[in-house]
Every structure is written in structure tokens, then in C-alpha cells.
Design a protein around this motif. Sequence first.
Motif, PDB file in Angstrom:
ATOM      1  N   GLN A  33       0.847  -1.188   0.000  1.00 50.79           N
ATOM      2  CA  GLN A  33       0.000   0.000   0.000  1.00 50.79           C
ATOM      3  C   GLN A  33       0.882   1.237   0.000  1.00 50.79           C
ATOM      4  O   GLN A  33       1.683   1.457   0.901  1.00 50.79           O
ATOM      5  CB  GLN A  33      -0.908   0.015   1.232  1.00 50.79           C
ATOM      6  CG  GLN A  33      -1.802   1.233   1.331  1.00 50.79           C
ATOM      7  CD  GLN A  33      -2.880   1.244   0.250  1.00 50.79           C
ATOM      8  OE1 GLN A  33      -3.595   0.266   0.063  1.00 50.79           O
ATOM      9  NE2 GLN A  33      -2.991   2.360  -0.469  1.00 50.79           N
ATOM     10  N   TYR A  48      -1.523   6.589  -2.320  1.00 45.29           N
ATOM     11  CA  TYR A  48      -2.807   6.695  -3.007  1.00 45.29           C
ATOM     12  C   TYR A  48      -3.238   5.409  -3.716  1.00 45.29           C
ATOM     13  O   TYR A  48      -4.328   5.362  -4.280  1.00 45.29           O
ATOM     14  CB  TYR A  48      -2.759   7.828  -4.048  1.00 45.29           C
ATOM     15  CG  TYR A  48      -2.504   9.189  -3.432  1.00 45.29           C
ATOM     16  CD1 TYR A  48      -3.468   9.801  -2.622  1.00 45.29           C
ATOM     17  CD2 TYR A  48      -1.303   9.854  -3.645  1.00 45.29           C
ATOM     18  CE1 TYR A  48      -3.236  11.044  -2.050  1.00 45.29           C
ATOM     19  CE2 TYR A  48      -1.067  11.096  -3.073  1.00 45.29           C
ATOM     20  CZ  TYR A  48      -2.038  11.690  -2.286  1.00 45.29           C
ATOM     21  OH  TYR A  48      -1.797  12.912  -1.720  1.00 45.29           O
ATOM     22  N   SER A  49      -2.386   4.385  -3.721  1.00 43.38           N
ATOM     23  CA  SER A  49      -2.739   3.183  -4.466  1.00 43.38           C
ATOM     24  C   SER A  49      -1.945   1.994  -3.959  1.00 43.38           C
ATOM     25  O   SER A  49      -1.026   2.132  -3.150  1.00 43.38           O
ATOM     26  CB  SER A  49      -2.470   3.393  -5.959  1.00 43.38           C
ATOM     27  OG  SER A  49      -1.082   3.618  -6.183  1.00 43.38           O
ATOM     28  N   LYS A  50      -2.301   0.819  -4.498  1.00 42.27           N
ATOM     29  CA  LYS A  50      -1.557  -0.402  -4.210  1.00 42.27           C
ATOM     30  C   LYS A  50      -0.739  -0.777  -5.437  1.00 42.27           C
ATOM     31  O   LYS A  50      -1.203  -0.644  -6.575  1.00 42.27           O
ATOM     32  CB  LYS A  50      -2.510  -1.541  -3.863  1.00 42.27           C
ATOM     33  CG  LYS A  50      -3.199  -1.405  -2.509  1.00 42.27           C
ATOM     34  CD  LYS A  50      -4.083  -2.603  -2.234  1.00 42.27           C
ATOM     35  CE  LYS A  50      -4.762  -2.485  -0.877  1.00 42.27           C
ATOM     36  NZ  LYS A  50      -5.632  -3.654  -0.600  1.00 42.27           N
ATOM     37  N   ASP A  67       2.273  -2.059 -11.526  1.00 42.66           N
ATOM     38  CA  ASP A  67       0.823  -2.172 -11.619  1.00 42.66           C
ATOM     39  C   ASP A  67       0.370  -3.628 -11.545  1.00 42.66           C
ATOM     40  O   ASP A  67       1.078  -4.558 -11.944  1.00 42.66           O
ATOM     41  CB  ASP A  67       0.335  -1.543 -12.923  1.00 42.66           C
ATOM     42  CG  ASP A  67       0.860  -2.291 -14.141  1.00 42.66           C
ATOM     43  OD1 ASP A  67       0.084  -3.013 -14.770  1.00 42.66           O
ATOM     44  OD2 ASP A  67       2.075  -2.153 -14.426  1.00 42.66           O
TER      45      ASP A  67
END
Length: 253
Positions: A209, A212-214, A236
Amino acid sequence: MKVVEETRTRLQLKHRPLRYWFIGWCIFTVCLSFLIYCLFFESASVKITCDRLSSSQINCELKRFTLLGSMEKMKIFDPQEAYILTKTHSKGGKTYQVLILTPFGDFPLLSHVSYQENQKITFKINNFINSGQTSLLVQQNQRDYLFFLILFVLIMMAISAFFATSPVTTCIFYKSIDKVFIERKSFRVNEVIEYPLENILRFDIQEKQFKYSKLYRAVIVLKFFKEIPINPQYTDERSVRYAVSRIHSFLRC
């Protein structure tokens, strides 16, 4: 991470850490620009000399010196008053700066000097203006502040250079010789590791984590549960899951 080649006996994947390269070089460029500014343009010390030509006329000269010794001269005519400007920053911190008021505008001194030091300078200048003294010499110095700031910038440059030179990873599975090769190559890294395919227990997808994202990475789990990341840098989810699915399909065939 991408599948760049697949045959009946060979599967090759490659991971280029574009995110790390971009962030690393951006931070390095910003830090380098700031370092140049600190060395060549930011004042490390100032010296003010004033002479009283008559009871109503005072002329001063302000000299600014950088860390590398270059000097800038400014003439100050008819100084009226010196005062301390207090700046409050968004996180609650405060900085103090002496300004010399003249009919032709304000002349700022150094911006990272203690309040007590600024008080002394302000008192000396105002005392000279309001007394009968014939000459004045005052100096300010913020070299220690600049040295610590430059040290911090150099550390940030080293960290950003580490990210900017993250290695390209090439992972090749060979059925013909029953091995997997993982090569990591960059300016600072050049290594190849290999393992028999029979030592592979499974493939895991690890997630992390961020703000703002994983982000994700593929990991080879070997016997005795030793983990070898295929892509050390997280990336990604879609490309990682696709690469792992291609590995599974290749090894099952």
C-alpha cells in the motif's frame, strides 16, 4: 513487467522500473538545481558599512557573499530604520529577517538567522541612525545553515540517484535445461542468479500500500520458502498478474 518472448521451451520476461527512473531523475534534477542555487546565488554572509556624511545624510554599502566567494554590492542611501520581519510558515515555523527601510525601498538581510542575532543587528543599525556615530560596520552569517542544507540536498541526491539507476530485470525460464535465470543490470548492479525449475514451489503476488494506491510484484517461492522477486520494484497489478499467468501456462505445457 512484460512478456517479451515465448516459445515452446523458453519464456522471457522483462521489467523496466520506469516509475523509479522517472521519480529518481526528477528529484535528482530538482536537488541539483537547488544545490547550484545554494552555492552560486544564495547569500552565505552579508556586510554593511555606513558613513555619516552630515547630520542628515548617511550612505551605506551592502555586500553579499556566496559560499563560493562571489560578491554583490548594493548602495543604500539615507536609511531610516531597521526592523525585523517575521514570517510564519504553513507548519507553524517562523523565520526572521532584518529589513533596512529607506525612501527608495526596503533592503533585506539574511533570512535564516536567529531572532536574537537579528535583534543585535537591528539595535546597532538603529542606534547608528539615531546617534552621532560617524561609521558603522555590521555582519551577518548563515553559513552553518547552508552547510546543513547542502548536506541534506546531497543525501537526497544520493537516494534519488539510487532510484534513478534501478536495474532492469530479465527473467528467463528454460524447459530444455530445467532452469530459471534472473538477471539484474544497471550502472550499479550486474548480477545473474539461477535455480532449477524443480526447486520452485509456487509463484506469489505481493502487494504494497502506497499513499494513493496499491502496487504489486511477482515473487518466486523456492524450497525452504526462499523468496526471489522477479520484479524487485512494485508496479501495476495488471501486468504482474498477466506475467504470472503466462508463467503458469508455460510451465504446465
